[in-house]
Structure formats: C-alpha cells, structure tokens
Design a protein around this motif. Structure first.
Motif, mmCIF file in Angstrom:
data_model
loop_
_atom_site.group_PDB
_atom_site.id
_atom_site.type_symbol
_atom_site.label_atom_id
_atom_site.label_comp_id
_atom_site.label_asym_id
_atom_site.label_seq_id
_atom_site.Cartn_x
_atom_site.Cartn_y
_atom_site.Cartn_z
ATOM 1 N N UNK A 194 0.450 -0.902 -0.236
ATOM 2 C CA UNK A 194 -0.323 0.043 -0.174
ATOM 3 C C UNK A 194 0.621 1.389 0.095
ATOM 4 N N UNK A 195 0.293 1.900 -0.592
ATOM 5 C CA UNK A 195 0.697 3.349 -0.136
ATOM 6 C C UNK A 195 1.172 4.110 0.991
ATOM 7 N N UNK A 196 1.422 5.245 0.913
ATOM 8 C CA UNK A 196 0.719 5.626 2.274
ATOM 9 C C UNK A 196 -0.805 6.311 2.167
ATOM 10 N N UNK A 197 -0.882 7.261 1.173
ATOM 11 C CA UNK A 197 -1.755 7.585 0.566
ATOM 12 C C UNK A 197 -2.704 7.095 1.343
ATOM 13 N N UNK A 198 -2.953 5.019 0.585
ATOM 14 C CA UNK A 198 -3.985 4.330 0.852
ATOM 15 C C UNK A 198 -3.768 4.269 2.094
ATOM 16 N N UNK A 199 -2.925 3.918 2.779
ATOM 17 C CA UNK A 199 -3.175 3.692 4.193
ATOM 18 C C UNK A 199 -3.148 4.478 4.966
ATOM 19 N N UNK A 200 -3.367 5.816 4.577
ATOM 20 C CA UNK A 200 -4.053 6.902 5.810
ATOM 21 C C UNK A 200 -5.646 7.050 5.120
ATOM 22 N N UNK A 201 -6.010 6.160 4.230
ATOM 23 C CA UNK A 201 -7.506 6.467 3.959
ATOM 24 C C UNK A 201 -8.104 5.024 4.896
ATOM 25 N N UNK A 202 -7.262 3.789 5.084
ATOM 26 C CA UNK A 202 -7.521 3.350 5.058
ATOM 27 C C UNK A 202 -7.813 3.725 6.698
#
Length: 163
Positions: free
Chosen positions: A8-16
């Motif tokens: 996962x990218x950092x943006x995807x992790x933040x969204x999750x």
C-alpha cells in the motif's frame, strides 16, 4: 503494510486508517442509538409513574392506596421495566450486532441526567411527605416524562447524524 501481496502507498494507508476511524465512530454511535419506540414508551411511562408510586410508598399515612399496595405496585412496575429492558437490549444486540453501551453517550447529557433525574423523582416524594401536597409528585412526573421524551429524540438525532 501489505494487503493481498500488494504494497500500500502512504495515501492508501491513511485512507484505510480514516475509514477504520469512521467505522469505529459509526459503531459507537450505533451502540448509543435510541431504544425501540415501544421501549421508549415503556421507559417514559415508568418514569412518569415513579414519583407517584414513591409518594404512595413514602406517605405518612395511606394515600389513595394502602402502603403495602403501593409497595406491590412499585415492585411490579420495576420488575416489568427490568424485563422490558432486557428484551430491548437483546433485540438491539441481535438486530445490530452491537451491545448498548452507556459510555459512548454524550457526557454533557448523561451526567446531569444520571444525577438529576433520580434526585427529581425521589425528591418529589420527600417533598410530598413533608407538605402533603401531591402537586410535587405530579410536577416531577411531568418533568420526568418530558426529560425521557427529550432524551429519546436527542438520541434519535445522534443516530441519524452518525448513520
């Protein structure tokens, strides 16, 4: 952090993480949702009957009914309320999968309610015993009913906002 073998990218992790937080907030709101309407009515009737029943139990002489009859009424309505409470909580848990929790309710409402409502309901009985005037019981009953309905409507609004 990997999901299904994909990094996962950092943006995807933040969204999750944000989605997880929204899910937690939603679950907390669901656990604070209003009772079923039939139980809100039962609770309101119980709160309305308590001051009058306490007044009968605490009166210095027999008032409308003999004191043992008032005690029987008190025990009967309390037992009926306890059964209805258990049924409503179980039905809510089965319907939503979330147990009703009082710790997620707004403290600005629940703390004064937990302190004020018993003081009102029991205090009216003491005032009735001291003065012999049933107006104390009637006023406490009406205020208790208004508070019960108001709290139910506030929790309905809280639930709708969270849903």
């Amino acid at each position: 952090m990997e999901t299904n073998g994909v990094r996962m990218t950092s943006e995807q992790a933040r969204a999750a993480l944000a989605e997880t937080e929204r899910t937690r907030a939603s679950a907390a709101a669901l656990s604070a949702t209003p009772w079923p309407n039939w139980f809100a009515l039962t609770l309101t009737l119980y709160i309305g009957a308590l001051p009058i029943t306490y007044g009968g139990v605490m009166s210095s002489s027999d008032w409308l009914l003999p004191r043992p009859a008032w005690m029987g009424v008190m025990l009967a309505i309390t037992a009926a309320y306890g059964v209805c409470f258990a049924v409503a909580a179980r039905a809510w848990r089965e319907k939503t999968g979330v147990a009703l929790r009082f710790d997620v309710l707004p403290k600005t409402v629940t703390v004064p309610l937990v302190i004020g409502l018993p003081a009102l309901l029991v205090g009216a009985a003491f005032a009735f015993r001291a003065t012999g005037r049933p107006v104390w019981l009637i006023a406490a009953s009406l205020i208790g009913v208004a508070v019960s309905v108001g709290c139910h409507l506030a929790f309905v609004r809280l639930h709708r906002r969270a849903a």
